[in-house]
Design an enzyme around this catalytic site. Structure first.
Site, PDB file in Angstrom:
ATOM      1  N   HIS A   1       3.988  -2.113   2.975  1.00 58.12           N
ATOM      2  CA  HIS A   1       3.965  -0.776   2.373  1.00 58.12           C
ATOM      3  C   HIS A   1       5.252  -0.585   1.572  1.00 58.12           C
ATOM      4  O   HIS A   1       6.346  -0.676   2.158  1.00 58.12           O
ATOM      5  CB  HIS A   1       3.829   0.288   3.469  1.00 58.12           C
TER       6      HIS A   1
ATOM      7  N   HIS B   1      -6.130   2.740  -3.685  1.00 54.18           N
ATOM      8  CA  HIS B   1      -5.998   2.964  -2.235  1.00 54.18           C
ATOM      9  C   HIS B   1      -6.334   4.418  -1.887  1.00 54.18           C
ATOM     10  O   HIS B   1      -5.762   4.987  -0.971  1.00 54.18           O
ATOM     11  CB  HIS B   1      -4.572   2.594  -1.809  1.00 54.18           C
TER      12      HIS B   1
ATOM     13  N   HIS C   1      -4.998   9.280   0.532  1.00 57.72           N
ATOM     14  CA  HIS C   1      -5.045   8.589   1.825  1.00 57.72           C
ATOM     15  C   HIS C   1      -6.015   9.185   2.828  1.00 57.72           C
ATOM     16  O   HIS C   1      -5.782   9.195   4.034  1.00 57.72           O
ATOM     17  CB  HIS C   1      -3.639   8.472   2.442  1.00 57.72           C
TER      18      HIS C   1
ATOM     19  N   ASP D   1       0.821  -1.214   0.000  1.00 54.48           N
ATOM     20  CA  ASP D   1       0.000   0.000   0.000  1.00 54.48           C
ATOM     21  C   ASP D   1       0.858   1.269   0.000  1.00 54.48           C
ATOM     22  O   ASP D   1       2.029   1.240   0.381  1.00 54.48           O
ATOM     23  CB  ASP D   1      -0.865   0.048   1.274  1.00 54.48           C
ATOM     24  N   ASP D   2       0.228   2.346  -0.376  1.00 54.33           N
ATOM     25  CA  ASP D   2       0.706   3.732  -0.203  1.00 54.33           C
ATOM     26  C   ASP D   2       1.713   4.203  -1.247  1.00 54.33           C
ATOM     27  O   ASP D   2       2.130   5.351  -1.216  1.00 54.33           O
ATOM     28  CB  ASP D   2       1.309   3.984   1.196  1.00 54.33           C
TER      29      ASP D   2
HETATM   30 ZN    ZN Z   1      -2.433   3.075   3.436  1.00 56.32          ZN
END
Ligand code: ZN
Length: 222
Positions: free
Chosen positions: A198, A107, A111, A56-57
């Site tokens: 991540h 995602h 955020h 993620d991210d």
């Molecule tokens: Zn995240």
């Protein structure tokens, strides 16, 4: 003209009319670019154990590229749940993900916690990320990982994509330590797991360098 009616409707009904209008307005199919490559077909043996690595991210050049290198060296793939605001500046990385068989998921754009937004804000987070990935790669993400893993009925009913959570949480963002990430996964992983990491930390890239060949040697298909 349709939206003019909303002045005469009950608030809940007006919201629905506006919502439909809004969705139409940003429908990503309208100007979908054609991809200039085809997605590779990946053969999996359903009788052998499988693990899904998810990141993620990102993407983040310094850490996502080495992760892609390790996956490729080990004939493996992963799912990258990207932030929409990181897409345009990392177009080459996104294309590479897809060309090498990995998957791109959504995602959110920057955020935001999706359960704390209005319907319009929520759809903007999701759709602008869909849009960014389509514009960059020609492919539309099929999966959504909700930020902070938080979801509710409103999110589930607003978004058509499946919401993908995880079963093994490495907490890599907290430890920032490659060996603890590696140990946590190897100790807890079982057939069918979804591992959360991540791809924005050096420590995670380092953990992945050891983890991927280790999982493959244990017989897992990634
Ligand atoms: Zn995240």
């Amino acid at each position: 003209a349709y939206t003019d009616l909303t002045n005469y409707l009950k608030p809940e009904f007006a919201k629905r009319v506006l919502a439909e209008e809004y969705v139409e307005e940003v429908d990503p199919d309208i100007s979908k670019p054609k991809p200039d490559f085809t997605l590779p077909r990946r053969e999996l043996d359903p009788n052998k154990p499988m693990v899904a690595l998810t990141f993620d991210d990102g993407p983040n050049k310094k850490t996502t590229v080495p992760i892609l290198d390790i996956l490729k060296e080990n004939g493996s793939v992963a799912t990258f749940f990207v932030l929409g605001n990181r897409v345009a500046s990392n177009a080459d990385i996104l294309k590479r993900m897809l060309e090498e068989g990995s998957e791109i998921g959504n995602h959110s754009f920057n955020h935001k916690e999706l359960t704390k937004l209005s319907y319009e804000e929520l759809m903007d987070q999701v759709r602008s990320t869909q849009y960014a990935v389509i514009e960059t790669t020609g492919f539309e993400p099929k999966l959504l990982r909700p930020t902070y893993g938080s979801f509710d009925d409103a999110l589930q009913s607003s978004v058509e994509m499946p919401l993908i959570l995880w079963s093994v949480d490495t907490r890599d963002w907290k430890s920032r330590d490659a060996s603890s990430v590696l140990e946590h996964v190897l100790k807890n992983v079982r057939d069918g797991d979804i591992v959360l990491m991540h791809d924005i930390y050096d420590s995670t890239a380092e953990a992945v360098r050891l983890l991927v060949p280790e999982l493959v040697s244990k017989g897992y298909q990634l």
